[in-house]
Design a protein around this motif. Structure first.
Motif, mmCIF file in Angstrom:
data_model
loop_
_atom_site.group_PDB
_atom_site.id
_atom_site.type_symbol
_atom_site.label_atom_id
_atom_site.label_comp_id
_atom_site.label_asym_id
_atom_site.label_seq_id
_atom_site.Cartn_x
_atom_site.Cartn_y
_atom_site.Cartn_z
ATOM 1 N N TYR A 33 92.046 -88.385 30.739
ATOM 2 C CA TYR A 33 93.135 -88.076 31.632
ATOM 3 C C TYR A 33 92.966 -86.884 32.425
ATOM 4 N N HIS A 34 91.887 -86.514 32.780
ATOM 5 C CA HIS A 34 91.632 -85.723 34.031
ATOM 6 C C HIS A 34 90.900 -86.292 34.971
ATOM 7 N N TRP A 35 91.625 -87.332 35.656
ATOM 8 C CA TRP A 35 91.272 -88.367 36.540
ATOM 9 C C TRP A 35 90.389 -87.721 37.709
ATOM 10 N N ARG A 36 91.221 -86.786 38.245
ATOM 11 C CA ARG A 36 90.655 -86.173 39.617
ATOM 12 C C ARG A 36 89.429 -85.427 39.273
ATOM 13 N N GLN A 37 89.273 -84.545 38.418
ATOM 14 C CA GLN A 37 87.937 -84.083 37.956
ATOM 15 C C GLN A 37 86.701 -85.064 37.570
ATOM 16 N N GLY A 38 87.124 -86.011 37.078
ATOM 17 C CA GLY A 38 86.113 -86.962 36.881
ATOM 18 C C GLY A 38 85.574 -87.534 37.906
ATOM 19 N N VAL A 39 86.498 -88.207 38.931
ATOM 20 C CA VAL A 39 85.999 -88.653 40.077
ATOM 21 C C VAL A 39 85.535 -88.008 41.109
ATOM 22 N N VAL A 40 85.687 -86.591 41.173
ATOM 23 C CA VAL A 40 84.952 -85.481 41.861
ATOM 24 C C VAL A 40 83.697 -85.490 41.361
ATOM 25 N N LEU A 41 83.549 -85.501 40.177
ATOM 26 C CA LEU A 41 82.112 -85.381 39.274
ATOM 27 C C LEU A 41 81.364 -86.722 39.732
ATOM 28 N N ILE A 42 81.982 -88.004 39.530
ATOM 29 C CA ILE A 42 81.085 -89.045 40.084
ATOM 30 C C ILE A 42 80.706 -88.757 41.753
ATOM 31 N N GLY A 43 81.602 -88.057 42.516
ATOM 32 C CA GLY A 43 81.153 -87.939 43.936
ATOM 33 C C GLY A 43 79.974 -87.070 43.793
ATOM 34 N N ILE A 44 80.008 -85.970 42.950
ATOM 35 C CA ILE A 44 78.854 -85.154 42.992
ATOM 36 C C ILE A 44 77.650 -85.817 42.385
ATOM 37 N N ALA A 45 77.744 -86.520 41.568
ATOM 38 C CA ALA A 45 76.639 -87.252 41.201
ATOM 39 C C ALA A 45 76.013 -88.148 42.286
ATOM 40 N N LEU A 46 76.861 -88.704 43.378
ATOM 41 C CA LEU A 46 76.308 -89.372 44.176
ATOM 42 C C LEU A 46 75.674 -88.475 45.385
ATOM 43 N N LEU A 47 76.312 -87.256 45.282
ATOM 44 C CA LEU A 47 75.476 -86.134 46.358
ATOM 45 C C LEU A 47 74.316 -85.863 45.717
ATOM 46 N N LEU A 48 74.127 -85.608 44.333
ATOM 47 C CA LEU A 48 73.039 -85.202 43.597
ATOM 48 C C LEU A 48 71.748 -86.405 43.755
ATOM 49 N N ALA A 49 72.280 -87.707 43.927
ATOM 50 C CA ALA A 49 71.446 -88.661 44.183
ATOM 51 C C ALA A 49 70.772 -88.648 45.525
ATOM 52 N N ALA A 50 71.588 -88.379 46.549
ATOM 53 C CA ALA A 50 70.961 -87.983 47.713
ATOM 54 C C ALA A 50 70.051 -86.903 47.980
ATOM 55 N N LEU A 51 70.359 -85.727 47.243
ATOM 56 C CA LEU A 51 69.629 -84.533 47.400
ATOM 57 C C LEU A 51 68.147 -84.940 46.614
ATOM 58 N N LEU A 52 68.340 -85.762 45.568
ATOM 59 C CA LEU A 52 67.006 -85.954 44.882
ATOM 60 C C LEU A 52 66.441 -86.889 45.566
ATOM 61 N N ARG A 53 66.885 -87.907 46.291
ATOM 62 C CA ARG A 53 66.136 -89.103 47.126
ATOM 63 C C ARG A 53 65.305 -88.266 48.148
ATOM 64 N N VAL A 54 66.054 -87.070 48.852
ATOM 65 C CA VAL A 54 65.092 -86.558 49.833
ATOM 66 C C VAL A 54 64.071 -85.700 49.356
ATOM 67 N N LEU A 55 64.227 -85.021 48.437
ATOM 68 C CA LEU A 55 63.394 -84.146 47.631
ATOM 69 C C LEU A 55 62.188 -84.784 47.114
#
Length: 97
Positions: A33-55
């Motif tokens: 029930y901490h949905w906002r934190q969870g959704v932000v973590l999913i967004g961070i996971a997508l940003l991590l995927a972008a960073l890893l894809r570049v590196l």
């Protein structure tokens, strides 16, 4: 020789495992029930995927490589930012805390 193949196969899935781990952590926060934190973590996971894809190289990217490197990075980062912005701007509703 077989050890080197195993290390290569494990290393190939490491970027996907990192992204999946952050996503699962986000899903756990949503279930708690901490949905906002969870959704932000999913967004961070997508940003991590972008960073890893570049590196990392195309061979090392494994399952996060879908299209070309530039397109993947652009789409992952754009979707990650959009998810974070939407999660941070939602106010009120049944999930407010």
């Amino acid at each position: 020789m077989p050890e080197q193949r195993w290390r290569s196969a494990a290393g190939q899935h490491l970027p996907f495992a990192l992204v999946l781990g952050v996503t699962l952590l986000g899903l756990v926060r949503i279930v708690q029930y901490h949905w906002r934190q969870g959704v932000v973590l999913i967004g961070i996971a997508l940003l991590l995927a972008a960073l890893l894809r570049v590196l990392v190289t195309d061979e090392q990217a494994g399952l996060i490589a879908i299209r070309g490197r530039g397109i993947d990075a652009l789409l992952y980062s754009g979707l990650g930012m959009a998810v974070i912005v939407v999660a941070m701007t939602i106010t009120g509703g049944p999930f407010s805390r």
